[in-house]
Scaffold this motif. Structure first.
Motif, PDB file in Angstrom:
ATOM      1  N   MET A 198      34.117  40.398  46.041  1.00  0.00           N
ATOM      2  CA  MET A 198      34.864  39.650  45.036  1.00  0.00           C
ATOM      3  C   MET A 198      34.792  40.347  43.684  1.00  0.00           C
ATOM      4  O   MET A 198      35.801  40.419  42.963  1.00  0.00           O
ATOM      5  N   ALA A 199      33.624  40.857  43.322  1.00  0.00           N
ATOM      6  CA  ALA A 199      33.485  41.567  42.051  1.00  0.00           C
ATOM      7  C   ALA A 199      34.378  42.795  42.011  1.00  0.00           C
ATOM      8  O   ALA A 199      34.980  43.108  40.974  1.00  0.00           O
ATOM      9  N   LEU A 200      34.499  43.482  43.129  1.00  0.00           N
ATOM     10  CA  LEU A 200      35.365  44.660  43.182  1.00  0.00           C
ATOM     11  C   LEU A 200      36.830  44.261  43.075  1.00  0.00           C
ATOM     12  O   LEU A 200      37.603  44.877  42.339  1.00  0.00           O
ATOM     13  N   ALA A 201      37.226  43.224  43.796  1.00  0.00           N
ATOM     14  CA  ALA A 201      38.621  42.773  43.743  1.00  0.00           C
ATOM     15  C   ALA A 201      39.014  42.340  42.334  1.00  0.00           C
ATOM     16  O   ALA A 201      40.156  42.553  41.909  1.00  0.00           O
ATOM     17  N   LEU A 202      38.080  41.742  41.612  1.00  0.00           N
ATOM     18  CA  LEU A 202      38.373  41.220  40.279  1.00  0.00           C
ATOM     19  C   LEU A 202      38.267  42.275  39.180  1.00  0.00           C
ATOM     20  O   LEU A 202      38.631  42.010  38.032  1.00  0.00           O
ATOM     21  N   ASN A 203      37.773  43.447  39.518  1.00  0.00           N
ATOM     22  CA  ASN A 203      37.632  44.510  38.521  1.00  0.00           C
ATOM     23  C   ASN A 203      39.012  45.002  38.093  1.00  0.00           C
ATOM     24  O   ASN A 203      39.785  45.488  38.919  1.00  0.00           O
ATOM     25  N   PRO A 204      39.353  44.880  36.828  1.00  0.00           N
ATOM     26  CA  PRO A 204      40.690  45.294  36.369  1.00  0.00           C
ATOM     27  C   PRO A 204      41.000  46.768  36.616  1.00  0.00           C
ATOM     28  O   PRO A 204      42.172  47.156  36.653  1.00  0.00           O
ATOM     29  N   SER A 205      39.971  47.596  36.800  1.00  0.00           N
ATOM     30  CA  SER A 205      40.202  49.026  37.020  1.00  0.00           C
ATOM     31  C   SER A 205      40.520  49.367  38.471  1.00  0.00           C
ATOM     32  O   SER A 205      40.827  50.517  38.781  1.00  0.00           O
ATOM     33  N   LEU A 206      40.455  48.391  39.363  1.00  0.00           N
ATOM     34  CA  LEU A 206      40.770  48.649  40.767  1.00  0.00           C
ATOM     35  C   LEU A 206      42.261  48.942  40.922  1.00  0.00           C
ATOM     36  O   LEU A 206      43.101  48.124  40.538  1.00  0.00           O
ATOM     37  N   PRO A 207      42.634  50.091  41.483  1.00  0.00           N
ATOM     38  CA  PRO A 207      44.056  50.395  41.692  1.00  0.00           C
ATOM     39  C   PRO A 207      44.720  49.338  42.580  1.00  0.00           C
ATOM     40  O   PRO A 207      44.161  48.926  43.599  1.00  0.00           O
ATOM     41  N   HIS A 208      45.908  48.916  42.208  1.00  0.00           N
ATOM     42  CA  HIS A 208      46.573  47.827  42.925  1.00  0.00           C
ATOM     43  C   HIS A 208      46.879  48.187  44.378  1.00  0.00           C
ATOM     44  O   HIS A 208      46.928  47.314  45.245  1.00  0.00           O
ATOM     45  N   SER A 209      47.092  49.456  44.658  1.00  0.00           N
ATOM     46  CA  SER A 209      47.499  49.858  46.000  1.00  0.00           C
ATOM     47  C   SER A 209      46.338  49.939  46.990  1.00  0.00           C
ATOM     48  O   SER A 209      46.553  50.100  48.185  1.00  0.00           O
ATOM     49  N   VAL A 210      45.105  49.821  46.490  1.00  0.00           N
ATOM     50  CA  VAL A 210      43.943  50.037  47.357  1.00  0.00           C
ATOM     51  C   VAL A 210      43.656  48.832  48.243  1.00  0.00           C
ATOM     52  O   VAL A 210      43.491  48.952  49.461  1.00  0.00           O
ATOM     53  N   LEU A 211      43.586  47.656  47.647  1.00  0.00           N
ATOM     54  CA  LEU A 211      43.119  46.463  48.356  1.00  0.00           C
ATOM     55  C   LEU A 211      44.279  45.566  48.762  1.00  0.00           C
ATOM     56  O   LEU A 211      45.065  45.139  47.921  1.00  0.00           O
ATOM     57  N   HIS A 212      44.356  45.259  50.077  1.00  0.00           N
ATOM     58  CA  HIS A 212      45.395  44.370  50.587  1.00  0.00           C
ATOM     59  C   HIS A 212      44.858  43.017  51.016  1.00  0.00           C
ATOM     60  O   HIS A 212      45.558  42.011  50.891  1.00  0.00           O
ATOM     61  N   ASN A 213      43.656  42.976  51.566  1.00  0.00           N
ATOM     62  CA  ASN A 213      43.085  41.726  52.069  1.00  0.00           C
ATOM     63  C   ASN A 213      41.640  41.597  51.632  1.00  0.00           C
ATOM     64  O   ASN A 213      40.875  42.560  51.674  1.00  0.00           O
ATOM     65  N   LEU A 214      41.265  40.382  51.229  1.00  0.00           N
ATOM     66  CA  LEU A 214      39.896  40.085  50.839  1.00  0.00           C
ATOM     67  C   LEU A 214      39.381  38.950  51.720  1.00  0.00           C
ATOM     68  O   LEU A 214      40.024  37.900  51.839  1.00  0.00           O
ATOM     69  N   ILE A 215      38.218  39.168  52.346  1.00  0.00           N
ATOM     70  CA  ILE A 215      37.633  38.180  53.242  1.00  0.00           C
ATOM     71  C   ILE A 215      36.194  37.944  52.814  1.00  0.00           C
ATOM     72  O   ILE A 215      35.386  38.879  52.757  1.00  0.00           O
ATOM     73  N   VAL A 216      35.874  36.692  52.511  1.00  0.00           N
ATOM     74  CA  VAL A 216      34.565  36.335  51.973  1.00  0.00           C
ATOM     75  C   VAL A 216      33.900  35.331  52.904  1.00  0.00           C
ATOM     76  O   VAL A 216      34.447  34.250  53.152  1.00  0.00           O
ATOM     77  N   ALA A 217      32.727  35.677  53.423  1.00  0.00           N
ATOM     78  CA  ALA A 217      32.025  34.824  54.373  1.00  0.00           C
ATOM     79  C   ALA A 217      30.953  34.003  53.664  1.00  0.00           C
ATOM     80  O   ALA A 217      29.923  34.521  53.235  1.00  0.00           O
ATOM     81  N   ASP A 218      31.218  32.733  53.505  1.00  0.00           N
ATOM     82  CA  ASP A 218      30.292  31.688  53.069  1.00  0.00           C
ATOM     83  C   ASP A 218      29.551  31.986  51.774  1.00  0.00           C
ATOM     84  O   ASP A 218      28.324  31.938  51.715  1.00  0.00           O
ATOM     85  N   ILE A 219      30.293  32.270  50.748  1.00  0.00           N
ATOM     86  CA  ILE A 219      29.740  32.393  49.404  1.00  0.00           C
ATOM     87  C   ILE A 219      30.867  32.124  48.414  1.00  0.00           C
ATOM     88  O   ILE A 219      32.035  32.380  48.717  1.00  0.00           O
ATOM     89  N   ALA A 220      30.519  31.597  47.247  1.00  0.00           N
ATOM     90  CA  ALA A 220      31.507  31.306  46.215  1.00  0.00           C
ATOM     91  C   ALA A 220      31.235  32.173  44.986  1.00  0.00           C
ATOM     92  O   ALA A 220      30.102  32.604  44.758  1.00  0.00           O
ATOM     93  N   PRO A 221      32.256  32.430  44.177  1.00  0.00           N
ATOM     94  CA  PRO A 221      32.090  33.262  42.970  1.00  0.00           C
ATOM     95  C   PRO A 221      31.496  32.463  41.816  1.00  0.00           C
ATOM     96  O   PRO A 221      32.140  32.230  40.788  1.00  0.00           O
TER      97      PRO A 221
END
Length: 313
Positions: A137-160
């Motif tokens: 989640m921290a990586l997905a929310l990082n504004p510097s992450l290139p938009h084309s890199v991440l397509h799906n995020l799956i989080v198992a039993d934890i909240a931000p």
């Protein structure tokens, strides 16, 4: 899917309701670690028969005190059924990855991004459980992450959320420190000491996955040690309960799946709005399990993950 997908260690400590104590009313704020140098993470890879190593890869992150080995069976199944490359990583200070400071989510996310960039992975899916879930989640929310890199995020039993870890985790670290200080030589001796701190044998077996047995050819290491740096982990326990972003600071609009254990309190109704604030395009599925959802219900968990990835628009 065969029953051998069940993890050998399913520590019930991770299903107990008191593992996290919310302190949202008194949040602490942490540095973004923008200047932290990433480390090269160790990994297990599963490459499909077509030889694809980059496009559509699934990258998997374990939880606290875990390792890439926890995901070996599911990694093979995901790669086979989805026909994609799968990489299970050891996060810093875990498994066989380097020991490094700081032990923060920003630093761990930087390590994972470094891994992705080194291998030119594209259109990836990120899957993380517990501590690993906060890393993805921290990586997905990082504004510097290139938009084309991440397509799906799956989080198992934890909240931000920002929360305080149970004192049990510190007691496990103290137990491991005691094992090292006693200069024990056998797994059985270490088990007996750990059992004084934790009566659940599954928890003890899980902690023992971190031991390094003595090497007779190396007189400096002729007693049992642990792979994880115990002082580092002890100092980082409060940080591991935290999260680098507050609601409203940033968000990720991509496809997000949360998988909750019905018997677990790591995700509860108080956290749903925060999850939506960070990940507006999220869905939540529930399995009849505790916190260790992929270990207790591997077949059902596998189906949820594969269906989510396979139905990408």
């Amino acid at each position: 899917m065969h029953s051998n997908l069940l993890l050998r260690s399913r520590p019930s400590c991770f299903t107990r309701q008191n593992l996290y104590r919310s302190f949202i009313s008194r949040p602490r704020y942490y540095s973004s670690d923008n200047q932290v140098k990433p480390v090269d993470l160790e990994f297990l890879e599963q490459i499909p028969e077509n030889g694809n190593r980059t496009e559509g890869a699934l990258v998997i992150l374990h939880g606290l005190f875990g390792s890439k080995r926890n995901w070996s069976s599911l990694s093979k199944a995901f790669s086979r059924d989805l026909d994609i490359p799968v990489y299970a990583l050891d996060l810093r200070n875990h498994g066989t990855s380097p020991h490094a400071l700081p032990m923060t989510y920003s630093a761990m996310a930087a390590d994972v991004l470094h891994f992705i960039q080194q291998r030119n992975l594209s259109k990836i899916s990120l899957l993380g459980h517990s501590m690993g879930g906060k890393v993805v989640m921290a990586l997905a929310l990082n504004p510097s992450l290139p938009h084309s890199v991440l397509h799906n995020l799956i989080v198992a039993d934890i909240a931000p959320i920002r929360a305080s870890l149970s004192g049990e985790f510190l007691s496990y670290i103290e137990a491991m420190k005691r094992v090292e200080s006693m200069k024990l030589r056998t797994r059985k001796e270490a088990l007996e000491v750990l059992a004084e701190y934790e009566k659940d044998p599954n928890v003890v077996l899980f902690l023992l996955t971190n031991i390094i047995t003595p090497h007779t050819s190396d007189p400096e290491h002729d007693y049992i040690r642990f792979r994880i740096p115990l002082e580092t982990m002890s100092d980082a326990i409060q940080e591991i309960g935290s999260f680098p972003y507050a609601p409203g600071e940033t968000r990720w609009d991509g496809r997000t799946l949360f998988v909750k254990g019905e018997k677990s309190k790591f995700i509860n109704h108080h956290y749903i709005q925060t999850m939506k604030d960070f990940f507006p395009n999220m869905k939540l599925d529930t399995l009849d399990a505790g916190h260790w959802v992929h270990g207790e219900r591997p077949n059902e968990f596998k189906k949820l993950v594969e269906a989510f990835i396979a139905t990408e628009p």
